[in-house]
Design an enzyme around this catalytic site. Structure first.
Site, PDB file in Angstrom:
ATOM      1  N   HIS A  46       0.852  -1.199   0.000  1.00 22.58           N
ATOM      2  CA  HIS A  46       0.000   0.000   0.000  1.00 22.58           C
ATOM      3  C   HIS A  46       0.881   1.240   0.000  1.00 22.58           C
ATOM      4  O   HIS A  46       1.775   1.371   0.832  1.00 22.58           O
ATOM      5  CB  HIS A  46      -0.899   0.025   1.241  1.00 22.58           C
ATOM      6  CG  HIS A  46      -2.027  -0.958   1.181  1.00 22.58           C
ATOM      7  ND1 HIS A  46      -3.278  -0.690   1.674  1.00 22.58           N
ATOM      8  CD2 HIS A  46      -2.092  -2.212   0.673  1.00 22.58           C
ATOM      9  CE1 HIS A  46      -4.066  -1.733   1.471  1.00 22.58           C
ATOM     10  NE2 HIS A  46      -3.365  -2.670   0.873  1.00 22.58           N
ATOM     11  N   TYR A  72      -8.808   5.395   7.798  1.00 24.28           N
ATOM     12  CA  TYR A  72      -8.909   5.717   9.227  1.00 24.28           C
ATOM     13  C   TYR A  72      -9.947   6.837   9.348  1.00 24.28           C
ATOM     14  O   TYR A  72      -9.717   7.938   8.833  1.00 24.28           O
ATOM     15  CB  TYR A  72      -7.569   6.207   9.775  1.00 24.28           C
ATOM     16  CG  TYR A  72      -6.517   5.124   9.921  1.00 24.28           C
ATOM     17  CD1 TYR A  72      -5.751   4.700   8.838  1.00 24.28           C
ATOM     18  CD2 TYR A  72      -6.294   4.521  11.159  1.00 24.28           C
ATOM     19  CE1 TYR A  72      -4.787   3.706   8.982  1.00 24.28           C
ATOM     20  CE2 TYR A  72      -5.326   3.535  11.311  1.00 24.28           C
ATOM     21  CZ  TYR A  72      -4.574   3.132  10.225  1.00 24.28           C
ATOM     22  OH  TYR A  72      -3.626   2.151  10.373  1.00 24.28           O
ATOM     23  N   PRO A 115      -3.629   0.132  19.038  1.00 28.05           N
ATOM     24  CA  PRO A 115      -3.401  -0.334  17.665  1.00 28.05           C
ATOM     25  C   PRO A 115      -3.497   0.738  16.580  1.00 28.05           C
ATOM     26  O   PRO A 115      -3.152   0.464  15.431  1.00 28.05           O
ATOM     27  CB  PRO A 115      -4.482  -1.406  17.465  1.00 28.05           C
ATOM     28  CG  PRO A 115      -5.539  -1.076  18.456  1.00 28.05           C
ATOM     29  CD  PRO A 115      -4.854  -0.449  19.621  1.00 28.05           C
ATOM     30  N   LYS A 121       1.659  -0.269  15.110  1.00 27.34           N
ATOM     31  CA  LYS A 121       3.081  -0.347  15.425  1.00 27.34           C
ATOM     32  C   LYS A 121       3.510  -1.606  16.191  1.00 27.34           C
ATOM     33  O   LYS A 121       4.709  -1.928  16.236  1.00 27.34           O
ATOM     34  CB  LYS A 121       3.499   0.860  16.292  1.00 27.34           C
ATOM     35  CG  LYS A 121       3.499   2.160  15.557  1.00 27.34           C
ATOM     36  CD  LYS A 121       4.671   2.250  14.596  1.00 27.34           C
ATOM     37  CE  LYS A 121       4.506   3.356  13.600  1.00 27.34           C
ATOM     38  NZ  LYS A 121       4.871   3.015  12.261  1.00 27.34           N
ATOM     39  N   TYR A 159       4.146   6.705  10.203  1.00 25.28           N
ATOM     40  CA  TYR A 159       3.333   5.529   9.845  1.00 25.28           C
ATOM     41  C   TYR A 159       4.190   4.463   9.170  1.00 25.28           C
ATOM     42  O   TYR A 159       4.075   3.274   9.475  1.00 25.28           O
ATOM     43  CB  TYR A 159       2.170   5.957   8.931  1.00 25.28           C
ATOM     44  CG  TYR A 159       1.116   4.886   8.804  1.00 25.28           C
ATOM     45  CD1 TYR A 159       0.145   4.723   9.785  1.00 25.28           C
ATOM     46  CD2 TYR A 159       1.110   4.018   7.713  1.00 25.28           C
ATOM     47  CE1 TYR A 159      -0.814   3.726   9.690  1.00 25.28           C
ATOM     48  CE2 TYR A 159       0.154   3.024   7.603  1.00 25.28           C
ATOM     49  CZ  TYR A 159      -0.805   2.888   8.592  1.00 25.28           C
ATOM     50  OH  TYR A 159      -1.742   1.887   8.505  1.00 25.28           O
TER      51      TYR A 159
HETATM   52  P1  FAD Z   1       2.837 -12.003  21.210  1.00 29.57           P
HETATM   53  O1  FAD Z   1       2.419 -12.022  19.803  1.00 29.57           O
HETATM   54  O2  FAD Z   1       1.835 -11.677  22.273  1.00 29.57           O
HETATM   55  O3  FAD Z   1       3.483 -13.425  21.510  1.00 29.57           O
HETATM   56  C1  FAD Z   1       3.772 -13.869  22.813  1.00 29.57           C
HETATM   57  C2  FAD Z   1       3.701 -15.390  22.836  1.00 29.57           C
HETATM   58  O4  FAD Z   1       4.135 -15.838  24.126  1.00 29.57           O
HETATM   59  C3  FAD Z   1       2.294 -15.919  22.653  1.00 29.57           C
HETATM   60  O5  FAD Z   1       2.257 -16.871  21.624  1.00 29.57           O
HETATM   61  C4  FAD Z   1       1.930 -16.501  24.011  1.00 29.57           C
HETATM   62  O6  FAD Z   1       1.093 -17.642  23.902  1.00 29.57           O
HETATM   63  C5  FAD Z   1       3.292 -16.878  24.567  1.00 29.57           C
HETATM   64  N1  FAD Z   1       3.341 -16.912  26.029  1.00 29.57           N
HETATM   65  C6  FAD Z   1       2.771 -16.051  26.909  1.00 29.57           C
HETATM   66  N2  FAD Z   1       3.060 -16.411  28.164  1.00 29.57           N
HETATM   67  C7  FAD Z   1       3.830 -17.514  28.092  1.00 29.57           C
HETATM   68  C8  FAD Z   1       4.443 -18.348  29.060  1.00 29.57           C
HETATM   69  N3  FAD Z   1       4.303 -18.102  30.366  1.00 29.57           N
HETATM   70  N4  FAD Z   1       5.155 -19.404  28.642  1.00 29.57           N
HETATM   71  C9  FAD Z   1       5.304 -19.664  27.296  1.00 29.57           C
HETATM   72  N5  FAD Z   1       4.749 -18.898  26.336  1.00 29.57           N
HETATM   73  C10 FAD Z   1       4.027 -17.836  26.736  1.00 29.57           C
HETATM   74  N6  FAD Z   1       0.785  -4.511  15.446  1.00 29.57           N
HETATM   75  C11 FAD Z   1       1.247  -4.014  14.247  1.00 29.57           C
HETATM   76  O7  FAD Z   1       2.474  -3.859  14.107  1.00 29.57           O
HETATM   77  N7  FAD Z   1       0.431  -3.693  13.204  1.00 29.57           N
HETATM   78  C12 FAD Z   1      -0.902  -3.864  13.303  1.00 29.57           C
HETATM   79  O8  FAD Z   1      -1.610  -3.616  12.325  1.00 29.57           O
HETATM   80  C13 FAD Z   1      -1.441  -4.339  14.556  1.00 29.57           C
HETATM   81  N8  FAD Z   1      -2.767  -4.533  14.716  1.00 29.57           N
HETATM   82  C14 FAD Z   1      -3.212  -5.182  15.831  1.00 29.57           C
HETATM   83  C15 FAD Z   1      -4.551  -5.465  15.889  1.00 29.57           C
HETATM   84  C16 FAD Z   1      -5.046  -6.154  16.989  1.00 29.57           C
HETATM   85  C17 FAD Z   1      -6.504  -6.480  17.002  1.00 29.57           C
HETATM   86  C18 FAD Z   1      -4.176  -6.544  18.059  1.00 29.57           C
HETATM   87  C19 FAD Z   1      -4.689  -7.317  19.247  1.00 29.57           C
HETATM   88  C20 FAD Z   1      -2.847  -6.260  18.003  1.00 29.57           C
HETATM   89  C21 FAD Z   1      -2.339  -5.577  16.905  1.00 29.57           C
HETATM   90  N9  FAD Z   1      -0.998  -5.285  16.788  1.00 29.57           N
HETATM   91  C22 FAD Z   1      -0.530  -4.697  15.628  1.00 29.57           C
HETATM   92  C23 FAD Z   1      -0.071  -5.652  17.856  1.00 29.57           C
HETATM   93  C24 FAD Z   1       0.676  -6.964  17.601  1.00 29.57           C
HETATM   94  O9  FAD Z   1      -0.257  -7.998  17.370  1.00 29.57           O
HETATM   95  C25 FAD Z   1       1.587  -7.315  18.799  1.00 29.57           C
HETATM   96  O10 FAD Z   1       2.333  -6.170  19.129  1.00 29.57           O
HETATM   97  C26 FAD Z   1       2.504  -8.495  18.509  1.00 29.57           C
HETATM   98  O11 FAD Z   1       1.799  -9.706  18.546  1.00 29.57           O
HETATM   99  C27 FAD Z   1       3.662  -8.580  19.521  1.00 29.57           C
HETATM  100  O12 FAD Z   1       4.430  -9.732  19.283  1.00 29.57           O
HETATM  101  P2  FAD Z   1       5.179 -10.471  20.469  1.00 29.57           P
HETATM  102  O13 FAD Z   1       5.912 -11.613  19.844  1.00 29.57           O
HETATM  103  O14 FAD Z   1       5.947  -9.497  21.264  1.00 29.57           O
HETATM  104  O15 FAD Z   1       4.038 -10.982  21.454  1.00 29.57           O
HETATM  105  C1  DHB Z   2      -4.848  -3.271  11.078  1.00 27.34           C
HETATM  106  C2  DHB Z   2      -4.636  -3.050  12.410  1.00 27.34           C
HETATM  107  C3  DHB Z   2      -4.260  -1.806  12.837  1.00 27.34           C
HETATM  108  O1  DHB Z   2      -4.033  -1.577  14.129  1.00 27.34           O
HETATM  109  C4  DHB Z   2      -4.083  -0.764  11.947  1.00 27.34           C
HETATM  110  O2  DHB Z   2      -3.725   0.468  12.396  1.00 27.34           O
HETATM  111  C5  DHB Z   2      -4.268  -0.989  10.600  1.00 27.34           C
HETATM  112  C6  DHB Z   2      -4.655  -2.255  10.166  1.00 27.34           C
HETATM  113  C7  DHB Z   2      -5.262  -4.609  10.611  1.00 27.34           C
HETATM  114  O3  DHB Z   2      -5.449  -5.487  11.469  1.00 27.34           O
HETATM  115  O4  DHB Z   2      -5.414  -4.806   9.404  1.00 27.34           O
END
Ligand code: FAD
Ligand code: DHB
Length: 388
Positions: free
Chosen positions: A72, A200, A292, A296, A384
């Site tokens: 995009h 947005y 969200p 980021k 962004y």
């Molecule tokens: P996580 O993905 O949370 O992974 C942590 C892992 O550790 C999990 O699999 C969990 O099961 C495991 N775990 C937890 N506790 C334990 C334990 N005690 N022992 C063993 N394993 C454990 N980010 C973006 O960059 N762009 C986006 O568009 C965006 N949109 C989002 C939309 C939504 C609806 C949500 C909820 C989040 C969004 N995010 C977005 C955020 C993004 O999903 C997270 O920041 C990302 O998953 C972080 O990755 P991580 O590996 O740090 O943690």
């Molecule tokens: C999505 C999530 C976001 O937080 C965002 O800013 C843009 C897109 C997504 O899940 O597609």
């Protein structure tokens, strides 16, 4: 069991770190509390910055992202019945890719398994010890057996609710936090995209976001009460709300389709500093959360582990801990800028119940300023796409 780096959590942070270390000849074991099927099916983020794409490509796990992800070059801001394009590529020379987080997870798990990586799913009772010495340990239950890993380092990639962050002593650790009085209601819909670019939207009824997943599946969000329940929202009620918040005076219409997933997420900003105690390092959501709105979260997780993998590489190549000592400070500088941007985008686009009529007019004036000023649009675009 003995390894060089024990990693807790198989999200984007843990899996990518394990793979980046493997590419440098550094051994690791990843412990994950959930099953492979569960982590590969959890719907979360969708937007990858150019820098994140570059890291995934360099790590050799970008083939499907390049093929199936959608590049995009702009986003739209909608308010006051009109839509305004922010030309991300024109303003910054960079773009973003919409490629779902669970697909990134699928690609990383496949790469780790193909490389013979040790990935232990459904590990329970994970407990970290000895982080102040040179041989920290992680004990856990797996396949009904008590197991223990001895490592040089333990990396907490276990998300916001994990066990790693509480290991940093309260007297050392500082937590910075803000919770928001709203959440996002997210749906997945079977339909063609309504828009070529993400929209947005700021509306008096609340924020709404049009995103996508593929040519046949769309991702839509709208601001809601974080204590609400998905059962209170019939499909008809959801569509009425989205139409009200999104439709603009230029005749653009949102496409409807079968809704096959609904969820509500709360929103917070959170930073833990430092991201290290002795031989324990934190990366990703274990150390910080953003609302969200700026997309980021996953990108920060990816940039943390890029930095950390380089620091570990320097340690294993020459025995120097200098880069490891710099990790927390360097990571936090980028994290705070993303925290600022995510908070600012959230404030710019959401409806706050306690906002006065004056506050609402100022919010609209700020949006007008952004879309009519190249300087302000560029600042938004740079943040962004992650051009810093
Ligand atoms: P996580 O993905 O949370 O992974 C942590 C892992 O550790 C999990 O699999 C969990 O099961 C495991 N775990 C937890 N506790 C334990 C334990 N005690 N022992 C063993 N394993 C454990 N980010 C973006 O960059 N762009 C986006 O568009 C965006 N949109 C989002 C939309 C939504 C609806 C949500 C909820 C989040 C969004 N995010 C977005 C955020 C993004 O999903 C997270 O920041 C990302 O998953 C972080 O990755 P991580 O590996 O740090 O943690
Ligand atoms: C999505 C999530 C976001 O937080 C965002 O800013 C843009 C897109 C997504 O899940 O597609």
């Amino acid at each position: 069991m003995r390894t060089q780096v024990a990693i807790v959590g198989a999200g984007p942070a843990g899996l990518l770190l394990s793979h980046l270390l493997h590419l440098e000849g550094i051994e690791s074991i990843v412990l994950e509390s959930r099953s492979r099927a569960e982590i590969e099916a959890t719907i979360r983020a969708g937007v990858l910055e150019q820098g994140s794409m570059d890291i995934l490509n360099e790590a050799g796990v970008g083939a499907r992202m390049r093929k199936e992800g959608a590049l995009h070059h702009g986003i739209e801001l909608a308010f006051g019945g009109r839509r305004h394009r922010i030309d991300l590529s024109g303003l910054t020379g960079k773009a973003i890719t919409v490629y779902p987080q669970h697909e990134v997870i699928i690609d990383l798990v496949a790469a780790r398994i193909a490389a013979g990586g040790q990935l232990l799913f459904e590990a329970s009772d994970v407990a970290i010890a000895g982080i102040d010495g040179v041989r920290p340990t992680v004990s856990f239950m797996h396949d009904g057996q008590a197991r223990r890993i001895e490592a040089d380092f333990v990396i907490g990639c276990d998300g916001f609710h994990g066990v790693s962050r509480p290991m940093i002593p309260a007297g050392v650790r500082q937590d910075f936090q803000r919770t928001y009085p709203f959440g996002w209601f997210g749906i997945l819909v079977e339909s063609a995209p309504s828009s070529d670019e993400l929209i947005y939207a700021r509306h008096a009824r609340g924020f709404a976001l049009v995103s996508t997943r593929s040519p046949t599946v769309q991702r839509l969000y709208f601001q809601c009460d974080p204590r609400d329940h998905v059962d209170n929202w019939s499909d008809d009620r959801i569509w009425a709300e989205l139409h009200a918040r999104l439709e603009s005076d230029d005749g653009w219409r949102l496409k409807e389709g079968r809704i096959f997933q609904k969820n509500i997420i709360g929103m917070r900003s959170f930073v833990c500093a430092p991201m290290r105690s002795g031989r324990l390092f934190l990366a990703g959501d274990a150390a910080h959360i953003v609302p969200p709105t700026g997309a980021k979260g996953m990108n920060l997780a990816i940039s943390d582990v890029k930095l950390l993998s380089r620091a570990l590489q320097a340690y294993y190549r020459g025995g120097s801990e200098e880069a490891l000592d710099r990790y927390s400070g360097e990571a936090l500088r980028r994290i705070w800028r993303a925290e600022f941007f995510s908070w600012w985008m959230t404030r710019l686009l959401h409806t706050f119940e306690d906002a006065s009529p004056f506050d609402r007019q100022v919010q609209l004036a700020e949006l007008e300023n952004i879309v009519s000023s190249t300087a302000l649009s560029t600042a938004l675009a740079e943040n962004y796409v992650g051009a810093f």
